[in-house]
Write a protein that holds these residues in place. Structure first.
Motif, mmCIF file in Angstrom:
data_model
loop_
_atom_site.group_PDB
_atom_site.id
_atom_site.type_symbol
_atom_site.label_atom_id
_atom_site.label_comp_id
_atom_site.label_asym_id
_atom_site.label_seq_id
_atom_site.Cartn_x
_atom_site.Cartn_y
_atom_site.Cartn_z
ATOM 1 N N ARG A 54 0.837 -1.205 0.000
ATOM 2 C CA ARG A 54 0.000 0.000 0.000
ATOM 3 C C ARG A 54 0.874 1.257 0.000
ATOM 4 N NH1 ARG A 54 -4.227 1.614 4.818
ATOM 5 N NH2 ARG A 54 -5.304 3.318 3.737
ATOM 6 N N TRP A 100 1.150 4.161 -2.921
ATOM 7 C CA TRP A 100 0.923 5.577 -2.605
ATOM 8 C C TRP A 100 2.057 6.449 -3.135
ATOM 9 C CZ3 TRP A 100 3.901 8.640 0.864
ATOM 10 C CH2 TRP A 100 3.381 9.939 1.071
ATOM 11 N N ILE A 125 -3.991 8.928 -4.120
ATOM 12 C CA ILE A 125 -4.910 7.900 -3.635
ATOM 13 C C ILE A 125 -5.101 7.980 -2.126
ATOM 14 C CG2 ILE A 125 -4.383 6.332 -5.541
ATOM 15 C CD1 ILE A 125 -2.575 4.754 -3.685
ATOM 16 N N GLU A 126 -4.158 8.585 -1.429
ATOM 17 C CA GLU A 126 -4.291 8.823 0.019
ATOM 18 C C GLU A 126 -3.843 10.261 0.272
ATOM 19 O OE1 GLU A 126 -5.641 6.754 2.003
ATOM 20 O OE2 GLU A 126 -5.367 4.737 1.181
ATOM 21 N N GLU A 177 -4.272 12.533 2.413
ATOM 22 C CA GLU A 177 -3.910 13.020 3.738
ATOM 23 C C GLU A 177 -2.589 12.435 4.237
ATOM 24 O OE1 GLU A 177 -6.002 9.147 4.483
ATOM 25 O OE2 GLU A 177 -6.094 10.799 3.049
ATOM 26 N N TRP A 178 -2.041 11.450 3.516
ATOM 27 C CA TRP A 178 -0.795 10.828 3.955
ATOM 28 C C TRP A 178 0.400 11.752 3.708
ATOM 29 C CZ3 TRP A 178 -0.164 4.934 2.557
ATOM 30 C CH2 TRP A 178 -1.180 4.210 3.193
ATOM 31 N N THR A 201 -1.809 12.170 8.137
ATOM 32 C CA THR A 201 -1.583 10.802 8.599
ATOM 33 C C THR A 201 -0.125 10.499 8.305
ATOM 34 O OG1 THR A 201 -3.851 10.086 8.173
ATOM 35 C CG2 THR A 201 -2.177 8.362 8.303
#
Length: 575
Positions: free
Chosen positions: A472, A476, A482-483, A485-486, A529
């Motif tokens: 994952r 990313w 796709i994420e 906030e990461w 995150t």
């Protein structure tokens, strides 16, 4: 009471059973039958014979005191009558005889038995494609094939080779051809990864990267569709689903199938994949007929399912169990874990038990702890990183498997062998954390790497450590949208983290050295995150605990850290 014992097959399980029987029952008549002229050889050593590590084929057939194991050896030294170039044709269970044929004279006769052992082994699977019968196309079926391959290479007849099959034998043969002989060798594998079903994808990818670095191109998810003819009946290339490759040697290493035709025709129980069914005493469905070696179906100790495990080490153990039970000494073979180890140039890869993907497919509440400790004390010269992955069940805390990748030394075999012993006894995370390992700085760290992997698993099970899945995370980095906030919190020295901050931007890759986090944590942008990254993952876990203490619990640790990432073939690494 004197008995007639007939053993069909004289490579591994057969000779072991025969010799053990003569030690237990020296008054019995033991006869081995094999259709080949070369018997009792170390088949697993064939790639090392081709590579030159084993200089002569006779060494694979010799005892530790340099006596070749042939018919005269077995009859003169062991008291075992041996019929080579003799094929077993049929078993008459009612009459308790085996019909055999001498392949040189054509003479047939019946051998009576009181007890019979089938040690017929396995045969290579040959791809059903055009050109498979061309000269220069080999499968590693026996020692004769290996001798011919080495002869052609030594005579300068081979400059380019293609190995079809990315399992252990295929990889070992690719190394053998490349390392000593300088043959330009390409490795093909139909599956998405090397060593399918043996290790998880990221371990296979570490191995693939090393092979490519050693000038062995590896093409996965690609199959051979045709072997090309030079017009004179010799192979000159391989056509795949994506390209054409030149080759004057093609080696098929796409797996084996049990030789169970005799058993099936005699009415014995055989699995759907061809393995002869046996109980823990190695008896078939006929109590007077035993089976051992690569032809049998064994029980996986974790899943309880029947499986094929074609290894010489297992065959020898099974042969001993057969001999004990034939002689009246109750003995059991309880099953297998699929323990595996191999070298590839300067690297070693090993595994035991279930992979993470297999454990999930079997219905376990599976997770994995990924670590990257040194293979000996960190202060000892020449220490190197080893990648370990402990697979475990979160509900029962039972360990299900261990995988390892590192330098070619004994550090990996010691840990995987220890894991195999513990897993076979139902070992838990706590058992792995407490297992006593011999310690000295040239051999290990004071906290052994197998203990440390268990500590990570324990922290995960007890919800003290939250990890990000490696696949994952890699997805990313390729597409950070796709994420959204990461963001990465990179704890490494600024000289290591700064190039990544510049590459990805500080909103996605934030550098804050480990020793400064406690004093400067307020500089972390809110609403993120955090994927916490360091070299090995240990410091990342400590910072996660610290941030949790501050109420900032939205973080995940990249277990194994950049030590793992740097061993994968990813295109965003900064040199």
């Amino acid at each position: 009471m004197r008995k007639n014992i007939v053993i069909i097959g004289a490579v591994a399980a057969g000779p072991k059973a025969a010799c053990r029987l003569m030690r237990l029952r020296p008054d019995w008549d033991v006869t081995m039958v094999d259709q080949d002229s070369l018997i009792s050889y170390g088949g697993c050593g064939i790639p090392y014979y081709v590579s030159g590590d084993v200089s002569d084929a006779s060494e694979l057939r010799a005892t530790s005191f340099h006596v070749v194991r042939d018919e005269r050896f077995f009859e003169g030294s062991k008291g075992v009558k041996t019929l080579t170039r003799t094929r077993a044709l049929a078993i008459d269970r009612k009459a308790k005889t085996v019909r055999v044929e001498n392949l040189d004279s054509g003479e047939q006769r019946d051998l009576p038995y009181d007890q019979l052992l089938l040690a017929t082994g396995a045969k290579p699977f040959d791809l059903p494609i055009a050109g498979a019968d061309l000269d220069g196309v080999f499968s590693i079926a026996n020692l004769h094939k290996a001798i011919e391959i080495k002869k052609r290479i030594a005579q300068g007849k081979v400059s380019k080779a293609v190995v079809i099959g990315g399992g252990a034998i295929g990889i070992e043969m690719a190394e053998a051809l490349t390392d000593l002989w300088g043959v330009e060798t390409v490795l093909l594998e139909l599956a998405p990864q090397l060593l399918p079903r043996i290790v998880d994808r990221h371990f296979a990818d570490m191995l693939k990267k090393h092979l490519v670095e050693k000038s062995v191109p590896v093409y996965t998810e690609e199959s051979a569709t045709e072997l090309l003819d030079n017009g004179e009946g010799r192979v000159c290339g391989v056509k795949t689903t994506q390209r054409s490759l030149e080759a004057d040697l093609v080696i098929m290493a796409v797996g084996v199938r049990p030789r169970s035709e005799l058993a099936r025709e005699a009415g014995l129980d055989v699995t759907s994949f061809g393995g002869i069914k046996v109980n823990q005493r190695m008896q078939t469905s006929d109590p007077n007929i035993y089976a051992a070696g690569d032809c049998v179906a064994l029980i996986n100790m974790l899943t309880g399912k029947e499986t094929l495990a074609p290894l010489g080490s297992l065959a020898n153990r099974e042969g001993r169990v057969v001999a004990d039970n034939m002689a009246g000494y109750p003995s059991r073979f309880t099953g297998v874990l699929g323990s595996f180890i191999m070298k590839a140039f300067e690297r070693c890869i090993a595994a035991t038990g279930l992979t993470y993907e297999a454990a999930r497919a079997e219905g376990f509440d599976a997770d994995y702890a990924l670590t990257s400790p040194p293979d000996r004390a960190h202060f000892f010269p020449d220490q190197a990183v080893v990648i370990l992955q402990l697979v475990f069940d979160r509900t029962s805390r039972r360990v299900l498997g261990l995988q390892a990748f590192g330098m070619m030394n004994d550090s990996i075999s010691a840990r995987v062998d220890t894991a195999a012993a513990l897993i076979a006894k139902g070992g838990t995370i706590e058992d792995f954390g407490l297992v006593e390992m011999a310690y000295a700085p040239p051999f290990s760290s004071a906290i052994d790497s197998i203990n440390a992997a268990a500590y990570v698993a324990e922290n995960m099970c007890d919800n003290r450590l939250r990890r990000v899945d490696l696949n994952r995370f890699l997805a990313w980095v390729k597409d950070m949208g796709i994420e959204p906030e990461w963001a990465v919190l990179d704890l490494r020295h600024p000289l290591e983290s700064k190039p990544y901050v510049e590459k990805f931007g500080s909103d996605k890759w934030f550098g804050l050295e480990y020793g400064q986090v406690r004093a400067r944590h307020h500089e972390l942008p809110p609403g993120k995150t955090w994927i916490i990254v360091c070299n090995a993952g240990t410091r990342s876990y400590e910072i996660q605990v610290f941030l949790d203490h501050l109420g900032k619990s939205d973080s995940m640790v990249l277990c194994g850290g950049t030590n793992v990432i740097s061993r994968l073939d990813v295109d965003w690494l900064v040199n």
